[in-house]
Design an enzyme around this catalytic site. Sequence first.
Site, PDB file in Angstrom:
ATOM      1  CG  ASP A  27      -0.398  -0.635   2.873  1.00 29.81           C
ATOM      2  OD1 ASP A  27       1.185  -0.649   2.680  1.00 29.81           O
ATOM      3  OD2 ASP A  27      -1.236  -0.710   3.640  1.00 29.81           O
ATOM      4  CG  ASP A  43      -8.680  -1.514  12.157  1.00 32.78           C
ATOM      5  OD1 ASP A  43      -7.995  -1.609  11.424  1.00 32.78           O
ATOM      6  OD2 ASP A  43      -8.777  -0.513  11.205  1.00 32.78           O
ATOM      7  CG  HIS A  46      -5.355  -2.675   8.829  1.00 29.08           C
ATOM      8  ND1 HIS A  46      -5.590  -0.962   9.242  1.00 29.08           N
ATOM      9  CD2 HIS A  46      -4.221  -2.585   9.288  1.00 29.08           C
ATOM     10  CE1 HIS A  46      -4.444  -0.691   9.515  1.00 29.08           C
ATOM     11  NE2 HIS A  46      -3.646  -1.169   9.525  1.00 29.08           N
ATOM     12  CD  GLU A  77      -8.757   0.881   7.689  1.00 27.69           C
ATOM     13  OE1 GLU A  77      -8.376   0.102   8.592  1.00 27.69           O
ATOM     14  OE2 GLU A  77      -7.859   2.578   8.160  1.00 27.69           O
TER      15      GLU A  77
HETATM   16  P1  PGA Z   1       2.003  -1.363  12.832  1.00 33.08           P
HETATM   17  O1  PGA Z   1       1.218  -1.174  11.637  1.00 33.08           O
HETATM   18  O2  PGA Z   1       3.256  -2.284  12.552  1.00 33.08           O
HETATM   19  O3  PGA Z   1       2.901   0.243  12.815  1.00 33.08           O
HETATM   20  O4  PGA Z   1       1.706  -1.441  14.109  1.00 33.08           O
HETATM   21  C1  PGA Z   1       0.595  -2.990  11.455  1.00 33.08           C
HETATM   22  C2  PGA Z   1      -0.237  -2.477  10.571  1.00 33.08           C
HETATM   23  O5  PGA Z   1      -1.109  -1.323  10.177  1.00 33.08           O
HETATM   24  O6  PGA Z   1      -0.859  -3.352   9.568  1.00 33.08           O
END
Ligand code: PGA
Length: 260
Positions: free
Chosen positions: A67, A136, A138, A143
Amino acid sequence: MEVMVLKTYEEMSKAAAAVIAKVLNSKPNAVLGMATGSTPLGVYKELVRMHKAGGLDFAQVTTFNLDEYVGLPTTNEQSYHYFMHENFFKHVNISPRNIHIPSGTTSNYRSFCDWYEKRIKECGGIDVQILGIGSDGHIAFNEPGSSLSSRTRLKTLARATIEDNARFFERKEDVPIYAITMGVGTILEARTLVLVANSAKKAEAVAQMIEGPVTSMITASALQLHPHAKVFVDEPAAGKLKMREYYDWVMKKKPGAPQT
Ligand code: PGA
């Protein structure tokens, strides 16, 4: 799904990196799916160490990132282009023309997303996809509510994600609201999935992903549909798993299992 609980973040990162190194050693022109965020940094550090120490070779490797934020130029320190260059690409012998990261500044998002999907197929599909998980639930920027058969597309970020990612920006208002992300359907087509998660902040999402129902409200739960999904978590992130004792038993007994 294979669930592996490791004592520390370092052990978790090394175990996940070992899976990727094994793929690269048996297929030097493998296609790797890359992820950003704080969690995979340890995996990248270990892969770079293996490259420098043992010659883990990226010369023929192709990569696709999950992404990118919409609106940030590649020179912006918060862009995922910048992140990948600084934390991984500049430290290994990958050919720049083999690197693919969604464009956050294209003039036509729809046709860019179609091209990205086509390009993954042209390169033979993703052999191993690295993933993190959001608080959350994802994966990539899929999302809650994202279709489990979604493809690469423009996505509006959830407020929870904007809050989580605000720590990297000077002001919360600076966090982009939109992103381009591979879809859950795109991710499920990778031959192997390697998800890493650490810290108690992820414990609830991890438990839902592994032991909850398959639901678009926790897009990581789609890993339950994948035949080769490997999840590496540290102790705090495993804190809410009900079947913990079984995962440890399987891990301990694996070396003695019949070899196929
Ligand atoms: P993070 O993000 O590794 O910074 O916790 C994980 C994600 O949102 O996929």
